[in-house]
Structures are given as C-alpha cells and as structure tokens.
Design an enzyme around this catalytic site. Structure first.
Site, PDB file in Angstrom:
ATOM      1  N   ILE A 136      -8.655  -2.149  23.423  1.00 49.40           N
ATOM      2  CA  ILE A 136      -8.688  -2.813  22.162  1.00 49.40           C
ATOM      3  C   ILE A 136      -8.874  -1.638  21.151  1.00 49.40           C
ATOM      4  CG2 ILE A 136      -9.513  -5.046  22.981  1.00 49.40           C
ATOM      5  CD1 ILE A 136     -12.501  -4.198  21.943  1.00 49.40           C
ATOM      6  N   ASP A 137      -9.524  -0.336  21.639  1.00 50.94           N
ATOM      7  CA  ASP A 137      -9.842   0.496  20.470  1.00 50.94           C
ATOM      8  C   ASP A 137      -8.950   1.243  19.882  1.00 50.94           C
ATOM      9  OD1 ASP A 137     -12.609  -0.227  21.462  1.00 50.94           O
ATOM     10  OD2 ASP A 137     -12.542   1.511  22.893  1.00 50.94           O
ATOM     11  N   ARG A 172     -26.012 -14.758   1.206  1.00 47.24           N
ATOM     12  CA  ARG A 172     -26.552 -13.725   1.838  1.00 47.24           C
ATOM     13  C   ARG A 172     -25.512 -12.511   1.998  1.00 47.24           C
ATOM     14  NH1 ARG A 172     -28.549 -17.774   6.689  1.00 47.24           N
ATOM     15  NH2 ARG A 172     -30.730 -18.021   6.044  1.00 47.24           N
ATOM     16  N   HIS A 181     -15.637   1.625  20.189  1.00 50.43           N
ATOM     17  CA  HIS A 181     -16.457   2.815  20.651  1.00 50.43           C
ATOM     18  C   HIS A 181     -16.630   3.903  19.653  1.00 50.43           C
ATOM     19  CE1 HIS A 181     -17.669   5.004  24.239  1.00 50.43           C
ATOM     20  NE2 HIS A 181     -16.557   5.719  24.488  1.00 50.43           N
ATOM     21  N   GLU A 232     -19.344  -0.205  15.737  1.00 54.70           N
ATOM     22  CA  GLU A 232     -20.605  -0.008  16.790  1.00 54.70           C
ATOM     23  C   GLU A 232     -20.803   1.603  16.761  1.00 54.70           C
ATOM     24  OE1 GLU A 232     -19.496  -0.991  20.800  1.00 54.70           O
ATOM     25  OE2 GLU A 232     -17.660  -0.015  20.633  1.00 54.70           O
ATOM     26  N   ARG A 285     -12.366  -8.977  23.332  1.00 56.95           N
ATOM     27  CA  ARG A 285     -11.635  -8.681  24.364  1.00 56.95           C
ATOM     28  C   ARG A 285     -11.190  -9.743  24.989  1.00 56.95           C
ATOM     29  NH1 ARG A 285     -15.185  -3.788  27.070  1.00 56.95           N
ATOM     30  NH2 ARG A 285     -15.072  -5.401  28.871  1.00 56.95           N
TER      31      ARG A 285
HETATM   32  O1  F6P Z   1     -13.239   0.132  25.271  1.00 60.76           O
HETATM   33  C1  F6P Z   1     -13.439  -1.061  25.084  1.00 60.76           C
HETATM   34  C2  F6P Z   1     -14.712  -1.462  24.537  1.00 60.76           C
HETATM   35  O2  F6P Z   1     -14.854  -2.794  24.342  1.00 60.76           O
HETATM   36  C3  F6P Z   1     -15.526  -0.661  23.480  1.00 60.76           C
HETATM   37  O3  F6P Z   1     -14.997  -1.044  22.316  1.00 60.76           O
HETATM   38  C4  F6P Z   1     -16.956  -0.760  23.781  1.00 60.76           C
HETATM   39  O4  F6P Z   1     -17.405   0.160  23.098  1.00 60.76           O
HETATM   40  C5  F6P Z   1     -16.835  -1.089  25.229  1.00 60.76           C
HETATM   41  O5  F6P Z   1     -15.676  -1.410  25.786  1.00 60.76           O
HETATM   42  C6  F6P Z   1     -17.688  -1.892  25.854  1.00 60.76           C
HETATM   43  O6  F6P Z   1     -17.905  -1.698  27.289  1.00 60.76           O
HETATM   44  P1  F6P Z   1     -18.732  -2.619  28.252  1.00 60.76           P
HETATM   45  O7  F6P Z   1     -17.678  -3.764  28.299  1.00 60.76           O
HETATM   46  O8  F6P Z   1     -18.787  -1.822  29.670  1.00 60.76           O
HETATM   47  O9  F6P Z   1     -19.894  -3.187  27.565  1.00 60.76           O
END
Ligand code: F6P
Length: 359
Positions: A136-137, A172, A181, A232, A285
């Site tokens: 997804i990234d 708000r 990521h 994030e 996801r």
């Molecule tokens: O690489 C996809 C991702 O959803 C990132 O966007 C996120 O930082 C990470 O995986 C989260 O990982 P997990 O599912 O191990 O918590």
C-alpha cells in the site's frame, strides 16, 4: 511440465489474490494446462519449512475481488535472513532446498521492499525469481505504481471524508494519521483527494509554527473546522537535523502511541481549538481491491505469467510512465522510492493552499 511457486510476503494488501489469480490464469492459458502451482504458506516461512498448498485453476476463481491473501503472509526481515532460525536452520539453504525438492522452475514473490531484497538474494543464489510490486505504501523503487496503493488511497480518502462531517458539526480540528511507513505517498494522495488543509509527510519535514499558522489562517477565512493529515512517519525540521542514532533515541523517548497524538496535543495547546485524532490504521490494507488495483494486479500477473512461460526471470514487474516493464531485481533491491517534494502534485497542492508545514 512447468512448476511455479508463489508466495506473498510482508504486510498484506488488497490485490495480492487478484495478482495470483492473474498469474495462474495467464500461465495456464499459455501452457495449455501443462503446469503445476505451489503456493507457499505465510510468505518465505512456507518456502523455508516446505509448507505449501497446490493451487489449481478453480482455487483462484473469484479471487479478483477478494482482499487479503489466501496463502497467508508473514514478515521475514531481510536483516535476519542470514541468521539461523531458533533450531539452527540456515534459512537461505532451506529455501533453496524446498525449491529444488519440488523441482520448481520459477518462484513468484509478491512483496514489498524487504521481500524483494530477499527475492533478489534468492535469484542471485540461482533460483529463478520474478518479483511483483506489492505494498500500500507505493515505496518500491523502479515502478511508478504498486498494487494495494490505489485501494489504500480510496480508504484513507473515505476516512477523511467521513471525519469532515463530524469535524464540521463540532467545529473541531482533526489530525488524521495515515499509513505509509517511511514515505508519504498515501497521505499525499489521500490528503489532496480528501481536501486536507495540512499534509505532513516524511519527505517534507515540518515546523509546528507553520501548522498552527495554517489552521489559524483557515479559521480567519471562515473555516469552521480543519483537517491535518499526518503520515505515520512524518518528522519535524528539528528531527531531520538529528543523525540516525539520535533520531532513534528521540523516537524511543516518545510516550504517545503515534505521531498524531503528540501533534494534536500541541495544536490544541497552541490554537486553543478542540482537537481530535482519527487513525484508520489497518483498514487501509483491508477489504476488496478497487477497480484500479484489480486492473494493475491483472496486468502484473499477466506480465509475470507470460514472461515465465517464455523463460524470463530475475526482474520486478513494474509500471513506468504508463507502460508495463521488467526491471532487474538487482537494480531495485534495497532502494526506497520517496515522494519528490518538487513534484507536480506537491506544487499543485501548495497552489491550492494546502500547507505542508515547511513554510
Ligand atoms: O507496509 C505496509 C504497512 O501497512 C505500513 O504502511 C505500516 O507502517 C506497516 O505496514 C504496519 O505493519 P504491521 O501490519 O506489521 O503493523
């Protein structure tokens, strides 16, 4: 008889099944049924420990629209690949052994950056590997697009849309944290699609003063609410100045569950505005792939399937400037694709009045 192994590795996404379906359909079509498919369970683990299921044409029927992965997935960090497992097993040798034992001709790896590094390693070790760009990234080097990315944008956009009505009712500020990521592709695209006022991404370090200024400016212009989309992995200008070790130490000291909470607290303190956090998290996801993902996954699977029937391997299926390409795994392994802060979309977003918190 052609024998094709497949595995899905790393974080899942919406179009993994659709991609496997496309590989099976294409190879079966082109091989006139002289083919066997072996789906390894839970990513590279299945290859290491010889856990698999055979996949027939009917097993992939209906998978175009089914999210997740029928094979299961796991994270197998590349940095640990040369370390033996808890029973002293040499992981690379074990994977090679399974491949040889099943007399595989090819291995299709549906994975993101770490998984594709391992794919490249196995290719260098003599296995015939084809990589397919899953995440997804959208941070896979060598391809403009990864499957999972379009669906994640849709879900993140819907989250922003939904928050807007309640944000408006209560007047708000909302900080919405979006996955990605270390890169800002989903927050950037969803932020523009959702009409965010501020978008904070790792590639453009921000200053809190600028974020506060953007929120206050919107209020002065009559905006009842404000939407701050934060990746994030977003970082401040101050954090950008830190070296890797210092940054890690700073992150370790954080007491909030994630960046959105600290940011929301600071915004509330500085603006006096009631501020809330919303985090769509793993919903980004989940669920079925959207139409664009289904199309791209089908294209990727068709390119991989056609190539392996023709004896080609050692590449990542990619899309570059709208064209499907085969990029050598060795060229992409270990590289991250970041958002270009000078890109058209960032510039146009700025022209729309969206703040990136840097000025
Ligand atoms: O690489 C996809 C991702 O959803 C990132 O966007 C996120 O930082 C990470 O995986 C989260 O990982 P997990 O599912 O191990 O918590």
């Amino acid at each position: 008889m052609l024998r094709v192994g497949m595995l899905t590795s790393g974080g899942d996404c919406q179009a993994l099944n659709a991609t496997m379906r496309a590989i099976v359909r294409t190879v079966t079509n082109e091989c006139k049924d002289q083919v066997e498919f072996y789906g390894f369970l839970d990513g590279y683990r299945g290859l290491m420990y010889g856990q698999y299921r055979k996949l027939e044409w009917q097993d992939v029927s209906g998978l175009l629209t089914t999210g997740g992965t029928i094979l299961g997935t796991s994270r197998t960090p590349f940095k640990l690949i040369h370390e033996p497992d808890e029973n002293g097993l040499n992981k690379v040798e074990a994977m090679k052994k399974t491949y040889k034992k099943l007399q595989l001709d090819y291995l299709c790896v549906l994975g993101g950056n770490g998984s594709l590094k391992t794919a490249n390693l196995l290719n260098e070790e003599g296995l015939r590997v084809i990589g397919l760009p899953k995440t997804i990234d959208n941070d896979t080097w060598g391809t403009d697009m990864t499957f999972g990315f379009p669906s994640a944008i849709d879900i993140a956009t819907k989250a922003i849309d939904d928050i807007k009505t309640t944000a408006s009712s209560h007047g708000r500020v909302f900080v919405i944290e979006i996955m990605g990521h270390k890169v800002g592709w989903i927050p950037l695209y969803a932020g523009v699609a959702g009409g965010a006022d501020v978008i904070l991404i790792p590639e453009i370090p921000y200053d809190l003063d600028n974020v506060v200024e953007a929120i206050e400016k919107r209020e002065k212009m009559g905006g009842r609410f404000a939407i701050v989309v934060v990746a994030e992995g977003a970082i401040t200008k101050g954090e950008k100045m830190l070296n890797k070790k210092e940054y890690k130490a700073a992150v370790a000291q954080r007491t909030d569950p994630s960046v959105a909470y600290a940011l929301a607290r600071e915004i509330e303190l500085r603006t006096g505005r009631e501020t809330r956090v919303a985090i769509p998290g793993h919903t980004q996801r989940g669920g079925a792939p959207d139409a664009q993902d289904r199309i791209f996954a089908s294209q990727c699977g068709a390119v991989a399937g056609h190539a392996l029937v023709n004896g080609e391997y050692g590449f990542l299926v990619a899309q570059v400037a709208g064209k499907m390409k085969k990029v050598p795994l060795a060229d992409i392994a270990g590289k991250l694709k970041y958002v270009d802060p000078e890109s058209d979309l960032v510039r146009e977003a700025r022209e729309l009045g969206i703040s990136f918190g840097d000025e």
